[in-house]
Design an enzyme around this catalytic site. Structure first.
Site, PDB file in Angstrom:
ATOM      1  N   ASN A  55      43.286  41.442  41.716  1.00  0.00           N
ATOM      2  CA  ASN A  55      43.828  42.713  42.219  1.00  0.00           C
ATOM      3  C   ASN A  55      42.639  43.593  42.563  1.00  0.00           C
ATOM      4  O   ASN A  55      41.950  44.102  41.677  1.00  0.00           O
ATOM      5  CB  ASN A  55      44.695  43.364  41.118  1.00  0.00           C
ATOM      6  CG  ASN A  55      45.141  44.764  41.507  1.00  0.00           C
ATOM      7  OD1 ASN A  55      44.982  45.177  42.663  1.00  0.00           O
ATOM      8  ND2 ASN A  55      45.705  45.505  40.558  1.00  0.00           N
ATOM      9  N   TRP A  56      42.418  43.745  43.862  1.00  0.00           N
ATOM     10  CA  TRP A  56      41.234  44.502  44.297  1.00  0.00           C
ATOM     11  C   TRP A  56      41.422  46.011  44.229  1.00  0.00           C
ATOM     12  O   TRP A  56      40.491  46.763  44.504  1.00  0.00           O
ATOM     13  CB  TRP A  56      40.838  44.072  45.721  1.00  0.00           C
ATOM     14  CG  TRP A  56      40.099  42.768  45.757  1.00  0.00           C
ATOM     15  CD1 TRP A  56      39.719  42.008  44.681  1.00  0.00           C
ATOM     16  CD2 TRP A  56      39.630  42.078  46.927  1.00  0.00           C
ATOM     17  NE1 TRP A  56      39.048  40.887  45.100  1.00  0.00           N
ATOM     18  CE2 TRP A  56      38.983  40.897  46.471  1.00  0.00           C
ATOM     19  CE3 TRP A  56      39.693  42.326  48.297  1.00  0.00           C
ATOM     20  CZ2 TRP A  56      38.397  39.991  47.363  1.00  0.00           C
ATOM     21  CZ3 TRP A  56      39.123  41.423  49.184  1.00  0.00           C
ATOM     22  CH2 TRP A  56      38.480  40.273  48.715  1.00  0.00           C
ATOM     23  N   LYS A  57      42.636  46.442  43.941  1.00  0.00           N
ATOM     24  CA  LYS A  57      42.905  47.887  43.840  1.00  0.00           C
ATOM     25  C   LYS A  57      42.374  48.592  45.097  1.00  0.00           C
ATOM     26  O   LYS A  57      42.516  48.056  46.185  1.00  0.00           O
ATOM     27  CB  LYS A  57      42.321  48.436  42.528  1.00  0.00           C
ATOM     28  CG  LYS A  57      42.790  47.613  41.325  1.00  0.00           C
ATOM     29  CD  LYS A  57      42.475  48.240  39.995  1.00  0.00           C
ATOM     30  CE  LYS A  57      43.001  47.333  38.871  1.00  0.00           C
ATOM     31  NZ  LYS A  57      42.844  47.903  37.542  1.00  0.00           N
ATOM     32  N   HIS A  79      52.534  48.131  38.920  1.00  0.00           N
ATOM     33  CA  HIS A  79      51.261  48.201  38.204  1.00  0.00           C
ATOM     34  C   HIS A  79      51.191  49.534  37.447  1.00  0.00           C
ATOM     35  O   HIS A  79      51.670  50.551  37.934  1.00  0.00           O
ATOM     36  CB  HIS A  79      50.094  48.082  39.191  1.00  0.00           C
ATOM     37  CG  HIS A  79      48.786  47.867  38.503  1.00  0.00           C
ATOM     38  ND1 HIS A  79      48.087  48.905  37.930  1.00  0.00           N
ATOM     39  CD2 HIS A  79      48.075  46.741  38.262  1.00  0.00           C
ATOM     40  CE1 HIS A  79      46.984  48.401  37.379  1.00  0.00           C
ATOM     41  NE2 HIS A  79      46.956  47.105  37.564  1.00  0.00           N
ATOM     42  N   GLU A 102      48.910  51.600  37.100  1.00  0.00           N
ATOM     43  CA  GLU A 102      48.281  52.705  37.830  1.00  0.00           C
ATOM     44  C   GLU A 102      49.280  53.367  38.760  1.00  0.00           C
ATOM     45  O   GLU A 102      49.231  54.578  38.983  1.00  0.00           O
ATOM     46  CB  GLU A 102      47.046  52.190  38.589  1.00  0.00           C
ATOM     47  CG  GLU A 102      45.906  51.895  37.615  1.00  0.00           C
ATOM     48  CD  GLU A 102      44.972  50.787  38.035  1.00  0.00           C
ATOM     49  OE1 GLU A 102      44.993  50.368  39.208  1.00  0.00           O
ATOM     50  OE2 GLU A 102      44.207  50.320  37.159  1.00  0.00           O
ATOM     51  N   GLU A 120      50.180  43.460  31.142  1.00  0.00           N
ATOM     52  CA  GLU A 120      48.920  44.201  31.216  1.00  0.00           C
ATOM     53  C   GLU A 120      48.967  45.392  30.266  1.00  0.00           C
ATOM     54  O   GLU A 120      49.462  46.463  30.639  1.00  0.00           O
ATOM     55  CB  GLU A 120      48.695  44.706  32.646  1.00  0.00           C
ATOM     56  CG  GLU A 120      48.532  43.617  33.678  1.00  0.00           C
ATOM     57  CD  GLU A 120      47.650  44.063  34.834  1.00  0.00           C
ATOM     58  OE1 GLU A 120      46.718  43.332  35.151  1.00  0.00           O
ATOM     59  OE2 GLU A 120      47.877  45.156  35.398  1.00  0.00           O
ATOM     60  N   GLY A 131      40.396  47.836  32.549  1.00  0.00           N
ATOM     61  CA  GLY A 131      39.162  48.504  32.971  1.00  0.00           C
ATOM     62  C   GLY A 131      38.347  49.061  31.821  1.00  0.00           C
ATOM     63  O   GLY A 131      37.428  49.848  32.029  1.00  0.00           O
ATOM     64  N   SER A 158      40.883  43.492  31.478  1.00  0.00           N
ATOM     65  CA  SER A 158      39.510  43.089  31.128  1.00  0.00           C
ATOM     66  C   SER A 158      39.329  41.581  31.008  1.00  0.00           C
ATOM     67  O   SER A 158      38.623  41.093  30.119  1.00  0.00           O
ATOM     68  CB  SER A 158      39.051  43.802  29.844  1.00  0.00           C
ATOM     69  OG  SER A 158      39.009  45.192  30.047  1.00  0.00           O
ATOM     70  N   GLY A 188      41.261  42.517  37.602  1.00  0.00           N
ATOM     71  CA  GLY A 188      40.793  43.663  38.377  1.00  0.00           C
ATOM     72  C   GLY A 188      39.308  43.558  38.650  1.00  0.00           C
ATOM     73  O   GLY A 188      38.856  42.803  39.521  1.00  0.00           O
TER      74      GLY A 188
HETATM   75  P1  13P Z   1      40.594  44.948  34.872  1.00  0.00           P
HETATM   76  O1  13P Z   1      40.503  43.451  34.964  1.00  0.00           O
HETATM   77  O2  13P Z   1      39.555  45.664  35.658  1.00  0.00           O
HETATM   78  O3  13P Z   1      40.715  45.394  33.447  1.00  0.00           O
HETATM   79  O4  13P Z   1      41.991  45.348  35.586  1.00  0.00           O
HETATM   80  C1  13P Z   1      43.141  44.705  35.225  1.00  0.00           C
HETATM   81  C2  13P Z   1      44.218  45.062  36.175  1.00  0.00           C
HETATM   82  O5  13P Z   1      44.680  46.187  36.213  1.00  0.00           O
HETATM   83  C3  13P Z   1      44.698  44.016  37.102  1.00  0.00           C
HETATM   84  O6  13P Z   1      45.849  44.409  37.758  1.00  0.00           O
END
Ligand code: 13P
Length: 243
Positions: free
Chosen positions: A9-11, A96, A98, A165, A171, A204, A225
């Site tokens: 997931n490149w956000k 998600h 976020e 998640e 993160g 993570s 992420g």
């Molecule tokens: P990280 O791997 O950066 O913790 O992010 C996880 C995430 O939100 C994937 O959708």
């Protein structure tokens, strides 16, 4: 049979140029990847088209990070299913944390988006998970149960991926202990009608913990992420070693 699905997931990271640079470094590593693993990259909307052209004929599937429930309309800033399918997108991340935290996503809108994704033949990746506060208050199980119950109304479980998640692990470098992730994912599975839904862990995930995570019997993949932004690091994750 539950499929293994490893998704990046490149956000809100990577321009078109940066996306193509990633592919240049990444694709050759897939020669070692066992055939049964599905590899997905959920890129920003602006990079999807050019990535689709570059991934044509490869085993990497494209994902989007959102989908609106209407086919078209006056919904500024949203994206519709046909816009995604036309350029070869196959997966879409829905719900998600976020989006739930910063953009007002609710279990009801998550449900609408899941059904829309399936209507257009996309496979949704439904994200669920608790905050640190909810975990400390002993609410993890009930919260996730509600997210599933409300999110999955009239959703076809034959075309669905779920990602557990925990928000406190996203993160932060603070990965959920793999046995605990396995336990929660096992609980999620007990709430599903279809025992073959793939359930990923996200939060993570890194090259140095992916082998342990994937060794857990309930965990069918990862939603990654930060560590999916760098070709060598995501390649190591996709090519995790079986214990
Ligand atoms: P990280 O791997 O950066 O913790 O992010 C996880 C995430 O939100 C994937 O959708």
């Amino acid at each position: 049979m539950r499929k293994i699905v490893i998704a990046g997931n490149w956000k809100m990271y990577k321009t078109q140029t940066e996306s193509l640079e990633f592919l240049q470094g990444f694709m050759s590593h897939l020669e070692e990847t066992p055939d049964e693993r599905e590899v997905v990259l959920a890129a920003p909307f602006t990079a999807l088209s050019i990535m689709s052209k570059n991934l044509h004929g490869s085993r990497v599937q494209l994902g989007a990070q959102n989908i609106h429930w209407e086919e078209m309309g006056a919904y500024t800033g949203e994206i519709a299913g046909p816009m995604l399918t036309e350029i070869g997108v196959r997966f879409v991340i829905v719900g998600h944390s976020e989006r739930r935290q910063y953009f007002g996503e609710t279990d009801e809108t998550v449900n609408l988006r899941l059904k829309a994704a399936q209507r257009y033949g996309l496979t949704p990746i439904l994200c669920v998970g608790e905050t640190k506060q909810q975990r400390d208050a002993g609410e993890t199980e009930s919260l996730i149960s509600t997210q599933l119950k409300k999110g999955l109304v009239d959703v076809d479980q034959e075309n669905l991926v779920i990602a557990y998640e925990p928000i406190w692990a996203i993160g932060t470098g603070d990965t959920c202990e793999s046995k605990e992730a396995n336990r929660v994912i096992g609980l999620i599975r007990t709430q599903l009608i279809n025992p073959n839904v793939s359930i990923q862990y996200g939060g993570s995930v890194k090259p140095n913990n992916i082998d342990e995570i994937m060794a857990q019997p309930e965990i069918d993949g990862a939603l990654v992420g930060g560590a999916s932004l760098e070709a060598a690091s995501f390649a190591r994750i996709v090519n995790f070693q079986k214990g």
